[in-house]
Motif scaffolding. Sequence first.
Motif, PDB file in Angstrom:
ATOM      1  N   ARG A  21       0.809  -1.221   0.000  1.00 10.80           N
ATOM      2  CA  ARG A  21       0.000   0.000   0.000  1.00 10.80           C
ATOM      3  C   ARG A  21       0.837   1.263   0.000  1.00 10.80           C
ATOM      4  O   ARG A  21       0.336   2.324  -0.354  1.00 10.80           O
ATOM      5  CB  ARG A  21      -0.903   0.017   1.228  1.00 10.80           C
ATOM      6  CG  ARG A  21      -2.015  -0.960   1.161  1.00 10.80           C
ATOM      7  CD  ARG A  21      -2.946  -0.721   2.314  1.00 10.80           C
ATOM      8  NE  ARG A  21      -3.322  -1.999   2.878  1.00 10.80           N
ATOM      9  CZ  ARG A  21      -3.962  -2.127   4.005  1.00 10.80           C
ATOM     10  NH1 ARG A  21      -4.257  -1.082   4.709  1.00 10.80           N
ATOM     11  NH2 ARG A  21      -4.276  -3.317   4.448  1.00 10.80           N
ATOM     12  N   ASN A  22       2.074   1.214   0.432  1.00 10.25           N
ATOM     13  CA  ASN A  22       2.890   2.415   0.546  1.00 10.25           C
ATOM     14  C   ASN A  22       3.720   2.702  -0.691  1.00 10.25           C
ATOM     15  O   ASN A  22       4.397   3.727  -0.736  1.00 10.25           O
ATOM     16  CB  ASN A  22       3.803   2.318   1.765  1.00 10.25           C
ATOM     17  CG  ASN A  22       3.001   2.362   3.045  1.00 10.25           C
ATOM     18  OD1 ASN A  22       2.085   3.167   3.173  1.00 10.25           O
ATOM     19  ND2 ASN A  22       3.322   1.494   3.972  1.00 10.25           N
ATOM     20  N   GLN A  31      -3.439   3.008  -3.975  1.00  5.50           N
ATOM     21  CA  GLN A  31      -2.224   3.603  -3.435  1.00  5.50           C
ATOM     22  C   GLN A  31      -2.197   5.106  -3.717  1.00  5.50           C
ATOM     23  O   GLN A  31      -1.749   5.896  -2.888  1.00  5.50           O
ATOM     24  CB  GLN A  31      -0.985   2.932  -4.038  1.00  5.50           C
ATOM     25  CG  GLN A  31      -0.782   1.516  -3.574  1.00  5.50           C
ATOM     26  CD  GLN A  31      -1.628   0.503  -4.325  1.00  5.50           C
ATOM     27  OE1 GLN A  31      -2.368   0.827  -5.232  1.00  5.50           O
ATOM     28  NE2 GLN A  31      -1.521  -0.755  -3.936  1.00  5.50           N
ATOM     29  N   LEU A  34      -4.214   6.917  -1.141  1.00  3.88           N
ATOM     30  CA  LEU A  34      -3.501   7.053   0.128  1.00  3.88           C
ATOM     31  C   LEU A  34      -2.503   8.206   0.068  1.00  3.88           C
ATOM     32  O   LEU A  34      -2.422   9.026   0.983  1.00  3.88           O
ATOM     33  CB  LEU A  34      -2.778   5.756   0.482  1.00  3.88           C
ATOM     34  CG  LEU A  34      -3.663   4.607   0.942  1.00  3.88           C
ATOM     35  CD1 LEU A  34      -2.848   3.331   1.067  1.00  3.88           C
ATOM     36  CD2 LEU A  34      -4.307   4.942   2.265  1.00  3.88           C
ATOM     37  N   TRP A  35      -1.729   8.284  -1.026  1.00  4.58           N
ATOM     38  CA  TRP A  35      -0.759   9.369  -1.173  1.00  4.58           C
ATOM     39  C   TRP A  35      -1.455  10.717  -1.296  1.00  4.58           C
ATOM     40  O   TRP A  35      -0.995  11.721  -0.752  1.00  4.58           O
ATOM     41  CB  TRP A  35       0.170   9.116  -2.360  1.00  4.58           C
ATOM     42  CG  TRP A  35       1.233   8.144  -2.017  1.00  4.58           C
ATOM     43  CD1 TRP A  35       1.277   6.827  -2.326  1.00  4.58           C
ATOM     44  CD2 TRP A  35       2.415   8.409  -1.250  1.00  4.58           C
ATOM     45  NE1 TRP A  35       2.407   6.257  -1.800  1.00  4.58           N
ATOM     46  CE2 TRP A  35       3.126   7.199  -1.147  1.00  4.58           C
ATOM     47  CE3 TRP A  35       2.930   9.550  -0.647  1.00  4.58           C
ATOM     48  CZ2 TRP A  35       4.329   7.115  -0.452  1.00  4.58           C
ATOM     49  CZ3 TRP A  35       4.134   9.455   0.037  1.00  4.58           C
ATOM     50  CH2 TRP A  35       4.808   8.244   0.132  1.00  4.58           C
ATOM     51  N   ASN A  36      -2.570  10.765  -2.006  1.00  9.89           N
ATOM     52  CA  ASN A  36      -3.317  12.004  -2.136  1.00  9.89           C
ATOM     53  C   ASN A  36      -3.783  12.490  -0.766  1.00  9.89           C
ATOM     54  O   ASN A  36      -3.682  13.682  -0.446  1.00  9.89           O
ATOM     55  CB  ASN A  36      -4.512  11.778  -3.063  1.00  9.89           C
ATOM     56  CG  ASN A  36      -5.255  13.050  -3.344  1.00  9.89           C
ATOM     57  OD1 ASN A  36      -4.702  14.130  -3.283  1.00  9.89           O
ATOM     58  ND2 ASN A  36      -6.525  12.921  -3.647  1.00  9.89           N
ATOM     59  N   GLY A  37      -4.282  11.591   0.054  1.00 12.81           N
ATOM     60  CA  GLY A  37      -4.722  11.972   1.394  1.00 12.81           C
ATOM     61  C   GLY A  37      -3.583  12.451   2.270  1.00 12.81           C
ATOM     62  O   GLY A  37      -3.715  13.422   3.007  1.00 12.81           O
ATOM     63  N   ARG A  38      -2.453  11.772   2.176  1.00 17.20           N
ATOM     64  CA  ARG A  38      -1.286  12.177   2.978  1.00 17.20           C
ATOM     65  C   ARG A  38      -0.802  13.565   2.583  1.00 17.20           C
ATOM     66  O   ARG A  38      -0.518  14.414   3.445  1.00 17.20           O
ATOM     67  CB  ARG A  38      -0.157  11.166   2.796  1.00 17.20           C
ATOM     68  CG  ARG A  38      -0.444   9.828   3.417  1.00 17.20           C
ATOM     69  CD  ARG A  38       0.580   8.805   3.029  1.00 17.20           C
ATOM     70  NE  ARG A  38       0.262   7.503   3.600  1.00 17.20           N
ATOM     71  CZ  ARG A  38       0.817   6.381   3.221  1.00 17.20           C
ATOM     72  NH1 ARG A  38       1.717   6.369   2.259  1.00 17.20           N
ATOM     73  NH2 ARG A  38       0.472   5.247   3.792  1.00 17.20           N
ATOM     74  N   LEU A  39      -0.704  13.812   1.277  1.00 20.45           N
ATOM     75  CA  LEU A  39      -0.237  15.121   0.811  1.00 20.45           C
ATOM     76  C   LEU A  39      -1.254  16.214   1.137  1.00 20.45           C
ATOM     77  O   LEU A  39      -0.867  17.349   1.453  1.00 20.45           O
ATOM     78  CB  LEU A  39       0.062  15.072  -0.681  1.00 20.45           C
ATOM     79  CG  LEU A  39       1.232  14.175  -1.059  1.00 20.45           C
ATOM     80  CD1 LEU A  39       1.368  14.086  -2.570  1.00 20.45           C
ATOM     81  CD2 LEU A  39       2.528  14.647  -0.436  1.00 20.45           C
ATOM     82  N   MET A  41      -3.198  16.249   3.792  1.00 17.71           N
ATOM     83  CA  MET A  41      -3.043  16.532   5.224  1.00 17.71           C
ATOM     84  C   MET A  41      -1.827  17.419   5.480  1.00 17.71           C
ATOM     85  O   MET A  41      -1.883  18.343   6.304  1.00 17.71           O
ATOM     86  CB  MET A  41      -2.926  15.233   6.013  1.00 17.71           C
ATOM     87  CG  MET A  41      -4.224  14.475   6.100  1.00 17.71           C
ATOM     88  SD  MET A  41      -4.110  13.020   7.146  1.00 17.71           S
ATOM     89  CE  MET A  41      -3.424  11.847   5.997  1.00 17.71           C
ATOM     90  N   ILE A  42      -0.737  17.167   4.775  1.00 16.82           N
ATOM     91  CA  ILE A  42       0.459  17.995   4.928  1.00 16.82           C
ATOM     92  C   ILE A  42       0.170  19.417   4.468  1.00 16.82           C
ATOM     93  O   ILE A  42       0.546  20.398   5.119  1.00 16.82           O
ATOM     94  CB  ILE A  42       1.639  17.386   4.153  1.00 16.82           C
ATOM     95  CG1 ILE A  42       2.084  16.091   4.828  1.00 16.82           C
ATOM     96  CG2 ILE A  42       2.797  18.374   4.045  1.00 16.82           C
ATOM     97  CD1 ILE A  42       3.091  15.296   4.031  1.00 16.82           C
TER      98      ILE A  42
END
Length: 67
Positions: A21-22, A31, A34-39, A41-42
């Motif tokens: 997943r990472n 995947q 997941l990266w879209n959500g992480r970016l 949040m940042i």
Amino acid sequence: METRSSTDLPKTAKEYNGVDRNTFLFGWTPQAELWNGRLAMIGFLAYLLWDLAGYSVLRDVLHLIGY
């Protein structure tokens, strides 16, 4: 109660299709979400800190248009 041996545990977090997943995969994939959500949040945290420091883009735009 029965416990599992540490050798039985998976090495990486696996998606249902067996892909890590990472990993960064281009295209419309779980995947990518997941990266879209992480970016996102940042970015939200960066804007929040920028706003708390006194540099508000939204407030400046509203001031320029007369609100």
